[in-house]
Design an enzyme around this catalytic site. Structure first.
Site, short mmCIF file in Angstrom:
data_model
loop_
_atom_site.label_atom_id
_atom_site.label_comp_id
_atom_site.label_asym_id
_atom_site.label_seq_id
_atom_site.Cartn_x
_atom_site.Cartn_y
_atom_site.Cartn_z
N LYS A 1 20.65 1.46 53.68
CA LYS A 1 20.60 2.83 54.19
C LYS A 1 21.33 2.99 55.52
O LYS A 1 21.69 4.10 55.91
CB LYS A 1 19.15 3.28 54.29
CG LYS A 1 18.48 3.22 52.91
CD LYS A 1 17.51 4.31 52.67
CE LYS A 1 17.08 4.44 51.23
NZ LYS A 1 16.57 3.21 50.58
C1 LIG Z 1 16.50 3.14 49.25
C2 LIG Z 1 16.59 1.80 48.63
C3 LIG Z 1 16.92 1.62 47.27
C4 LIG Z 1 17.13 2.81 46.33
O1 LIG Z 1 18.28 3.54 46.64
P1 LIG Z 1 18.49 5.02 46.06
O2 LIG Z 1 19.72 5.54 46.69
O3 LIG Z 1 17.26 5.78 46.42
O4 LIG Z 1 18.63 4.89 44.58
C5 LIG Z 1 17.05 0.33 46.78
N1 LIG Z 1 16.84 -0.74 47.58
C6 LIG Z 1 16.51 -0.63 48.87
C7 LIG Z 1 16.28 -1.85 49.68
C8 LIG Z 1 16.39 0.64 49.46
O5 LIG Z 1 16.06 0.75 50.76
#
Ligand SMILES: *Cc1c(COP(=O)(O)O)cnc(C)c1O
Length: 452
Positions: free
Chosen positions: A109
């Site tokens: 993120k």
């Molecule tokens: C947010 C997240 C996901 C999922 O990503 P999306 O964009 O919501 O599909 C997968 N793995 C981790 C570690 C995350 O923080």
């Protein structure tokens, strides 16, 4: 470049306005009016910040080219090796892992939220108005948002999380920053309660305007665009003989990450297929298996950032799938909101495949990745190690550092991964408040603490 709403009832906006408004006034999400061809960005090993800037300039025509260069240099300058912010690790002849966890909070993120933090700063400078960010998190989004906003003047961040229901290290990432503009709020309820409170406060348009509230959730346009870039980067780092028939496997919750790859593919990235890897919360597994979208109940898993039963970026995908028809998109989303299942018309699963991995499978896949490739995968990434076809060039997206989830790794393979960034947090004081899980309590706290 302008951006239109998926529901077709709101006037199109430029990048900066679409970014600032979050949700469109008709309730839809912004998508680019057209997708520019980015094929010319493929080929050489362009340093990551330059690649990101070259990509973003096709969409953000509000900032000057020099401003976009600076935004990207700053955003990816917080990574230890900015030029290779997303390293591609080869595990086997056809198998590669794209490591997206080298940013400040050790989860993917950061790619979106470092940029968002800089865009907020730019917005504050342009408008002269402060920004109060409000969001709810089940772990990774909150810490990435906090690290994108910490110590920025003119911005405060209020991040709600379910008390006692996130990993200790994730809580420390949010509560041990020492930044005076960060307000982590432990609510006495579940993640759904926290999210509901946020929705409620954003829905009070009067309060929203008065408090200058901004969102950081995964529907944010800049986050999705920023995430397209690492797919191009992965392609550029692959050996030339592994670039045909390429498959990306993406651990998925809100569908933001996969959507970004799919948009990159529509804009010219030669990707043959996307594999949507879910945990036991298998909404998207069922969608891509059957064409039917039917949200269910969330069951907590070892991969908490994927514990989602309403994939908020699904609406963007749906709109493209319906040929851009805003009225049909709005109609289907209204039925989804009412809790009805919907069947996607003329659904062609060819571009997508899906897998489902429950908690036992997560432990098994962590053990298998270690045994076969000597690789330690975090519980989210472990979902991507399901059913790999060794005959096809495949890039697995690794979304978090295993050091964020030491207990699950320990259970799977008896190792206890650590990371210096996380170790350093253990000796820092926790600063947060605890509030009842009601919109009234949170509103009162905000009113006392927002930047006027
Ligand atoms: C947010 C997240 C996901 C999922 O990503 P999306 O964009 O919501 O599909 C997968 N793995 C981790 C570690 C995350 O923080």
């Amino acid at each position: 470049m302008r951006f239109r709403s998926t529901r077709g009832e709101a006037p199109p906006l430029g990048f900066a306005d679409a970014f600032a408004s979050g949700l469109a006034p008709d309730g839809g999400l912004y998508i680019p009016e057209e997708l520019p061809d980015v094929g010319d960005l493929l080929g050489g090993p362009t340093p990551y910040p330059e690649l990101a800037a070259a990509f973003l300039k096709r969409f953000d025509t509000d900032h000057t080219a020099a401003e976009v260069d600076a935004l990207c240099a700053e955003s990816y300058g917080s990574f230890p090796d900015p030029a290779d912010a997303a390293p591609l690790v080869q595990l086997d002849d056809n198998l590669f892992v794209l490591e997206l966890f080298h940013g400040p909070t050790l989860a993917f993120k950061d790619f979106g939220l470092q940029l968002v933090g800089n865009l907020f700063e730019d917005q504050i400078a342009r408008t002269g108005r402060p920004i109060n960010v409000l969001g709810a998190t089940s772990g990774d989004t909150g810490s990435a948002a906090i690290h994108g906003l910490a110590d920025r003047s003119g911005a405060r961040a209020f991040i709600l999380y379910p008390k006692g229901r996130i990993a200790e290290l994730q809580e420390r990432q949010m509560t041990c920053t020492g930044a005076a503009n960060i307000f982590p709020i432990a609510v006495e309820g579940s993640f759904d309660d926290a999210q509901w409170i946020v929705k409620e406060l954003f829905g009070d348009l009067d309060f929203k305007a008065r408090a200058g509230l901004s969102a950081i959730n995964s529907i944010n346009l800049a986050r999705v665009l920023a995430q397209c870039v690492y797919y191009l980067h992965a392609f550029n780092r692959l050996p030339a003989n592994k670039r045909g028939g390429l498959r990306f496997v993406v651990p998925t919750g809100n569908f933001g990450n996969v959507l970004a790859g799919w948009l990159a593919a529509r804009a010219g990235l030669p990707a043959r297929r996307f594999v949507v890897a879910t945990n036991q919360n298998d909404l998207l597994y069922r969608l891509f298996g059957t064409g039917r979208y039917q949200p269910g109940e969330v069951a907590p898993s070892y991969a908490p950032s994927m514990d989602i039963q309403v994939a908020s970026n699904f609406e963007r995908f749906l709109c493209y799938h319906l040929g851009g028809d805003g009225a049909r998109t709005a109609g289907i989303m209204a039925r989804v909101k009412a809790g009805e299942g919907v069947d996607l018309p003329d659904f062609d699963p060819d571009k997508f495949a899906a897998t489902r991995t429950d908690d036992a499978g997560i432990l098994r896949n962590i053990a298998r990745a270690k045994e076969r490739y000597g690789y330690v995968a975090d519980p989210h990434t472990a979902c991507a190690f399901e059913d790999i076809d060794p005959a096809v060039p495949t890039v697995l997206l690794s979304t978090a550092s295993p050091a964020k989830f030491p207990d699950v790794i320990e259970r799977a393979i008896g190792e206890h991964p650590t990371h210096p960034t996380l170790e350093a947090l253990k000796s820092k004081p926790v600063e947060n408040v605890t509030l009842p899980a009601t919109a009234a309590a949170v509103r009162e706290y905000l009113e006392a603490n927002i930047l006027p």
